[in-house]
Structure formats: C-alpha cells, structure tokens
Write an enzyme that holds these catalytic residues in place. Structure first.
Site, PDB file in Angstrom:
ATOM      1  N   ASP A  14       0.943  -0.993  -0.098  1.00 25.39           N
ATOM      2  CA  ASP A  14      -0.058   0.052   0.075  1.00 25.39           C
ATOM      3  C   ASP A  14       0.820   1.276  -0.021  1.00 25.39           C
ATOM      4  O   ASP A  14       1.576   1.512   1.092  1.00 25.39           O
ATOM      5  CB  ASP A  14      -1.067   0.026   1.166  1.00 25.39           C
ATOM      6  CG  ASP A  14      -2.017   1.212   1.164  1.00 25.39           C
ATOM      7  OD1 ASP A  14      -2.122   1.683   0.150  1.00 25.39           O
ATOM      8  OD2 ASP A  14      -2.338   1.284   2.182  1.00 25.39           O
ATOM      9  N   ASP A  30      -1.730   5.699  -5.371  1.00 26.86           N
ATOM     10  CA  ASP A  30      -1.915   4.642  -4.264  1.00 26.86           C
ATOM     11  C   ASP A  30      -2.231   3.036  -4.802  1.00 26.86           C
ATOM     12  O   ASP A  30      -3.301   2.847  -5.398  1.00 26.86           O
ATOM     13  CB  ASP A  30      -3.332   5.231  -3.691  1.00 26.86           C
ATOM     14  CG  ASP A  30      -3.475   4.216  -2.443  1.00 26.86           C
ATOM     15  OD1 ASP A  30      -3.025   3.460  -1.929  1.00 26.86           O
ATOM     16  OD2 ASP A  30      -5.051   4.506  -1.961  1.00 26.86           O
TER      17      ASP A  30
END
Length: 484
Positions: A51, A260
């Site tokens: 992440d 992201d």
C-alpha cells in the site's frame, strides 16, 4: 478446484521463468496486491497488502468473524509490546491497536530481516474486506501520514530498513493484472532497490515529482478519453505546444492527487468523473451491447456468458514531468485495465456447467480528490524513489499493453497554471506551528491569570512568611493564606 489451482501454479511458474523474476504479489478480484511476510521468532507467516497510500505496517492480532489467521503475540519470543495505543483511519475503514516491534522478513526479497515498529490491530471497523486473504497492510508512504500515538508517529518498515542498511532504499512495483480473461487472480512483482542497483528495464523512464512527501502526491495535469484506439503520440510531437485545461488540472489537484497501490479504482473529482463516464457510456452504446446505467453510476457488476474483449477507448492520464515544470507525459491506459474482472461464476443446470464472467468499472468518484489506484499502474513498471522524491514510469513486459508517450511542452509553468504549489504545510511544519500557537496561548492565559490574581499576590508579598514555606498559586493555597 485442485485442477484449477494446479493450472494456476503452472502458469505462475512459467511466467516467473519468462520474466526472470519471482512473482511475489497476488491479489483476488477487487482487492489490491499482497505479499508474503514472516514476522517474529519463530516466524509467523501472513499476507500484507502492498500500500503506497499509507505508512504503517499494521497486522491483525485478533480472530475475525471470517478469518482465524492472526498474529499470536505470545508465540513470538522477540516481540516487544509497548502497550501504547495507536490508531489509523483510511478512506474506507479504521483500526485501533498497540504499538509493537519485532523482526520482519520478506522471503521473496533479497534484503535482511530487520526489527521494525508495527501495529497489532486489536479492533477494526470496515477495514478488513469480507473473507479477505490478507491480514494487514505494508505501508510504503512517508512518515507524516503514519499512525500516531502518544509518543508520536510510528516508524515505518522502510525507514527501519534504511536505518539498518545505512542508506536510503527505493522500491519498484510491476503490476501485471490477471493471468487470463477467465481468471480473476492478478499477480505482480515487488522489489526493493537502492540508487546504485543496475537498471534491468531498459525502456525509457518518465519521471514525475513527488510534490509533498506525505502520500505520494503528484501533479495530474489531465484525465481524458482518447478519441481513437491509436496512440496519441501518432498525432502529436514532443515539440508541439499544447496548453493544459486550467479548470481541469486545478480541479484534479484541488485537495490532492496521489498514487495509491492500495486502491483499486482510478478516482476522480465528481464533475470530471461524470464527464469521463458519460463519454465512455456513449462510446459503448455504439457497440450495440447493452449495459445498464447501474454499471456506470452505481458500481454494479455486468455479467456475460463468455469473457469480453473490449473495444472501448483508452484513457489518457497526463502527469507533470520531473525534468521541467512546463512538460508533462501521458500514461495511456487500455480498456482491459478499467473494465475489471471481478468474478467468474459457475452454476450447474440440466445441460451442464454455465460460466458467467462479471466486470465492474475501474473508475469511481473521489468527490474532491484524485487517486491513481492500481488500475492506472497495471502493465507498467513503477519506481518510487523516496529520498529523491520522484516516481518513474516504464512500460513493462507483463500485463496489459499500457503505453507512455511524451514528454510534451507547454508555454507556461504547469506548477503555476495548475496551482500545484499550494501553501500546504508539511506535517512537521504544522506541528511546529501548533507548538508556537500553544506557547502563545499559554502566555496569554498566564497573563490573564496573573492579572486576576494580582491582589492576592500582593497580599502574599506583604505578609511575612517563614523561610521554609513555599509559595503556591493553587486555589487551595490561596484560600488557606487568606483565611484568618
């Protein structure tokens, strides 16, 4: 099921041999890519989502309703549990946990095991997806957006690695998407590198600057639907001047634009999202294939009896170039990326087995924010140079045939035109400002208090007091001194 699993394993092995790299990222339909990790002594094995939209390594430390896999703190002889409560909130979901540290090892990476801070998640709300095969997050962003506790920010695993190796480390993501049109499992490769690591991908690197080292905030200059299936580069040269749409680029970056990997979709500000989706919807109607409005507007799945080969337009995402602030380059994203396979369902009837292939749109509204989720990265190799502050994009040898074109010139500074230089304080600056503000408030409050207590203080000095008695300005002491 066992036959399918064996076929999948054979496919992965052959792909690993083809690329000369070990595939170490896997993801289920609609979920980000996960990597295997060993934590503690003896090792306990888990899967963490990779992440770039968060910082803290966080791991489940309790049994959930749909999963019994979690970190058993009592079973690790090397665990240090500080007992300090920390918490974090994400776009979707929150968790509360305890700050701990232990040894972290990634079996697929050629880096040493290091002791690192991480969060033992003891309670969560809408954080873990239903029946998810992962147990936590590997946060790869900068410390200012990490989880916080009473003692400050939690050190990230990457910072612990930098400290252990005594040099800054970067990382690469090669996200390949599903193996085939009839499989929802996607795969990829995660690699940690330093600035001296020899380049293995000799395709041209296009770099965009990280505007603020919190999330990986970048300058998105435009998001467009390409008018034809051919590359935009065929109709444009690098020397051609093409001015940006000022309203569009300021809208895209009003709050923030981030890269992201922990998010699936490409998220756009609401107005732009509706414009892009309406254009795609109109193009799809020309194909005479029916898709209900719920697919485009409500994120519902559309299903067919066979896998689809999409002839929809490509998407173009323009990014500020790190080489000059009057240049940008373009990521060209094929429809196979944003028409996401989310399920292959089998059901038996009198004639045998019928398969349905279901898809969801890889675009959604970010309301006021722009998020380039992994849909915008599949088919590309993306390098995150944390210390130098840039993200490099290259075409990849796996996944969809995504393209990169440019760089293209503009006549003015894109940072100025698109208002990318904002008076947004870094977190450290904000903390310093808060400290000064608190100091000023304390001085003002003390001045008011002294003004109100001046008569009492005057009486104290007028009275002859024993040398051993200490003067106190507490309310109890003042009452006692004024008593007859």
């Amino acid at each position: 099921m066992s036959v399918i699993f064996i076929i999948f394993q054979i496919s992965v092995v052959s792909l690993s041999c083809s690329f000369g790299e070990e595939i170490n990222l896997y993801g289920d339909a609609g979920e980000a890519y996960a990597i295997e990790v060993n934590i503690g002594h003896p090792h306990q094995k888990f899967k963490l989502l990779v992440d770039t939209g968060s910082t803290t390594l966080a791991l489940a430390a309790y049994a959930r309703e749909d999963s019994s896999v979690y970190f058993h703190a009592d079973n690790s002889s090397s665990l240090y549990n500080s007992g300090t409560t920390i918490e974090a909130a994400y776009t979707q979901g929150t968790w509360t946990g305890l700050l701990a540290s232990d040894f972290i090892q990634f079996p697929s990476l050629s880096i040493p095991e290091v002791r690192s801070d991480f969060a033992l998640i003891t309670k969560s709300h809408e954080f873990f997806t239903k029946a998810s095969v992962w147990q936590g997050l590997l946060g790869l962003a900068y410390n200012p957006v990490g989880a916080w506790g009473k003692s400050g920010a939690v050190e990230s695993w990457l910072d612990a690695l930098d400290r252990n190796l005594n040099k800054p480390m970067s990382f690469q993501l090669k996200l390949c998407g599903p193996i085939s049109t009839s499989n929802t499992t996607h795969y990829g490769y995660f690699k940690v590198i330093d600035n001296q690591t020899p380049q293995s991908n000799y395709n041209k690197t296009f770099r965009t600057p990280v505007l603020r080292k919190r999330w990986y905030e970048v300058g998105v200059i435009g998001v467009r639907v390409l008018s034809s299936l051919t590359s935009e580069a065929k109709n444009k040269t690098a020397d051609e001047i093409r001015e940006p749409d000022k309203d569009m680029c300021t809208q895209l970056n009003t709050v923030k634009s981030i890269v992201d990997s922990g998010t699936t979709q490409i998220k756009l500000p609401d107005k732009l999202f509706r414009e892009v989706v309406d254009e795609l919807k109109n193009e799809f109607r020309k194909s005479q294939v029916l898709i209900l409005d719920e697919f485009w507007n409500r994120r519902e799945a559309a299903c067919w009896l066979e896998p689809q080969v999409w002839t929809l337009p490509w998407l173009a995402i323009d990014l500020l170039s790190a080489d000059a602030d009057n240049q940008y380059f373009t990521l060209e994203i094929p429809p196979q990326n944003y028409m996401l396979v989310v399920g292959v369902h089998n059901s038996s009837d009198t004639s045998g087995t019928v398969s349905t292939y279901c898809y969801k749109l890889g675009l959604e509204t970010g309301y006021t924010e722009t998020v380039l989720g992994y849909t915008a990265m599949e088919g590309l190799q993306v390098t995150f140079n944390r210390s130098a502050g840039w993200i490099g994009f290259q075409t990849s040898d796996c996944g969809a045939n995504a393209r990169i074109t440019g760089p293209y010139n503009t006549s003015t500074s894109l940072k100025t035109t698109c208002e990318l230089i904002k008076p947004v304080a870094e977190v450290a600056t904000s903390i310093q400002a808060a400290q000064w503000a608190l100091c000023a408030i304390s001085i003002i409050a003390a001045s008011v208090l002294l003004y109100l207590l001046a008569p009492c203080i005057k009486n104290l000095f007028l009275k002859k007091m024993p040398r051993s008695q200490q003067i106190s300005l507490s309310q109890a002491a003042l009452v006692e001194e004024d008593s007859p």
